[in-house]
Design an enzyme around this catalytic site. Structure first.
Site, PDB file in Angstrom:
ATOM      1  N   GLY A 151       0.819  -1.196   0.000  1.00 44.54           N
ATOM      2  CA  GLY A 151       0.000   0.000   0.000  1.00 44.54           C
ATOM      3  C   GLY A 151       0.859   1.254   0.000  1.00 44.54           C
ATOM      4  N   CYS A 152       0.255   2.362  -0.383  1.00 41.57           N
ATOM      5  CA  CYS A 152       1.015   3.615  -0.478  1.00 41.57           C
ATOM      6  C   CYS A 152       1.481   4.088   0.896  1.00 41.57           C
ATOM      7  CB  CYS A 152       0.184   4.686  -1.168  1.00 41.57           C
ATOM      8  SG  CYS A 152      -1.450   4.983  -0.430  1.00 41.57           S
ATOM      9  N   TYR A 153       0.608   4.058   1.894  1.00 39.27           N
ATOM     10  CA  TYR A 153       1.009   4.515   3.224  1.00 39.27           C
ATOM     11  C   TYR A 153       2.107   3.650   3.847  1.00 39.27           C
ATOM     12  CZ  TYR A 153      -2.549   8.164   4.075  1.00 39.27           C
ATOM     13  OH  TYR A 153      -3.291   9.318   4.054  1.00 39.27           O
ATOM     14  N   PRO A 154       2.041   2.327   3.768  1.00 38.70           N
ATOM     15  CA  PRO A 154       3.082   1.523   4.403  1.00 38.70           C
ATOM     16  C   PRO A 154       4.465   1.643   3.775  1.00 38.70           C
ATOM     17  CG  PRO A 154       1.074   0.235   4.134  1.00 38.70           C
ATOM     18  CD  PRO A 154       0.880   1.498   3.361  1.00 38.70           C
ATOM     19  N   ILE A 314       7.357   9.905  -0.358  1.00 40.70           N
ATOM     20  CA  ILE A 314       7.225   9.212  -1.631  1.00 40.70           C
ATOM     21  C   ILE A 314       6.125   9.887  -2.447  1.00 40.70           C
ATOM     22  CG2 ILE A 314       7.930   6.976  -0.678  1.00 40.70           C
ATOM     23  CD1 ILE A 314       4.929   6.135  -0.880  1.00 40.70           C
TER      24      ILE A 314
END
EC number: 1.2.1.38
Length: 348
Positions: A151-154, A314
């Protein structure tokens, strides 16, 4: 497989699908062979994404209309959560698959059911899926048929934290992650809460203590620690299109300070093309990674002895989604890892 990698993108009309197309178009060794988007079936790519009108690509079709997979090498699934499992289960075995949804990220199917509101529909396939944080799982990815793109957040926090936990430099059970994301992370579907008047000129926390990326983060940190690791993770929505900035609060071990943490990360990521560790008190900005597959990591000492603050940045659509997916494809196929990804950030 021929020298040209023939790619299918399922769910090509979303932001992640558009990023996959934009990046893959820069790689002469890749052919966009199939693009699906059920609601946009029959339309040209330029009609759906005018900025991609110059890309050589077939018209969009419905998934059910794709009956011949024999000429395809790799499938990227950019479909909504909880819809990908039966689709991938029905694909021919010869296909390499990178899934950008959450459907195969959680190893425990019971945990998946708790967080995503229904039973896992391909539990046997889940057993074969590799969690694709490229820099930390490269060998397993190279052997995989199915990769679950993180996932983007992790992505940023895991790249910063896992090497530090493995080296015993931080306390695994005392981690706080405060993350802020651009609006594109919520997808392209029309939603009232994402209207300009709802989002602009403000910032707010959401899914507090209940975000679906929490079990994903804890799963990987627990793997690094060798035991269960609870975390505090709070996401925020900010009025920008792209980017995730994560501020991470940690308690250090063995008299480690920020310089110690940065030194360890520098050693761990030496030679990595997409992870940059910042020194001299520098901290990352989302504007410094926009449009690129980079993850920037910085750290400073907290005012409290024995504590430090890490910051990662990121682009949520690239390193947090499409870019990392292409990086994983390259590893799976034994291609140069930077193929299609050698783009510098866009600034300003």
């Amino acid at each position: 497989m021929s020298e040209t990698v023939k790619v299918a993108i399922l769910g090509a009309s979303g932001y992640t699908g558009a990023e996959l197309i934009r990046l893959l178009d820069t790689d002469p060794g890749v052919e966009l062979a199939v693009l699906t988007a059920d609601r946009r079936a029959g339309q040209s790519l330029g009609a759906v994404f005018p900025h991609l009108a110059g890309v050589k690509a077939p018209p969009l079709v419905a998934i059910d209309d794709v009956t011949d997979w024999s000429g395809i090498d790799v499938v990227f699934c950019a479909l909504p959560h909880a819809t990908t499992q039966p689709v991938i289960a029905g694909l021919p075995d010869h296909l390499k698959v990178v899934d950008l949804s959450a459907d195969f990220r959680l190893h425990d199917v019971d945990v998946y059911a708790d967080w995503y509101g229904g039973p896992h529909q391909a539990p046997d396939l889940q057993k074969t899926a590799v969690y694709g944080l490229t820099e930390l799982a490269r060998d397993a990815i190279a052997r995989a048929r199915l990769v679950a793109n993180p996932g983007c957040y992790p992505t940023g926090p895991l790249l910063a934290l896992m090497p530090l936990i493995e080296s015993g430099l931080i306390e695994p059970g005392d981690i706080i992650i405060d993350a802020k994301s651009g609006v594109s992370g919520a997808g392209r579907s029309a939603k009232e809460g994402l209207l300009h008047g709802e989002v602009s000129e403000g910032i707010h926390a959401y899914s507090v203590a209940a975000h679906r990326h929490s079990p994903e983060i804890e799963q990987e940190l627990s793997r690094a620690a060798g035991h269960a690791v609870p975390t505090t993770f709070t996401p925020h929505l900010v009025p920008m299109n792209r980017g995730i900035l994560s501020t991470i609060y940690v308690r250090t071990h063995a008299n480690a300070d920020a310089a110690t943490l940065l030194s360890a990360l520098t050693v761990r990521y030496k030679g990595e093309p997409f992870v940059r560790v910042l020194h001299g008190g520098a901290l990352p900005h989302t504007r410094h990674v926009r449009g690129s597959n980079l993850c920037l990591i910085g750290a400073v000492d907290d005012r409290r002895p024995g504590h430090a603050i890490l910051v990662t940045a990121i682009d949520n659509l690239v390193k947090g989604a499409a870019g990392q997916a292409i990086q994983n494809m390259n590893v799976m196929l034994g291609r140069p890892e930077t193929a299609g990804l050698a783009l510098q950030p866009v600034f300003p």
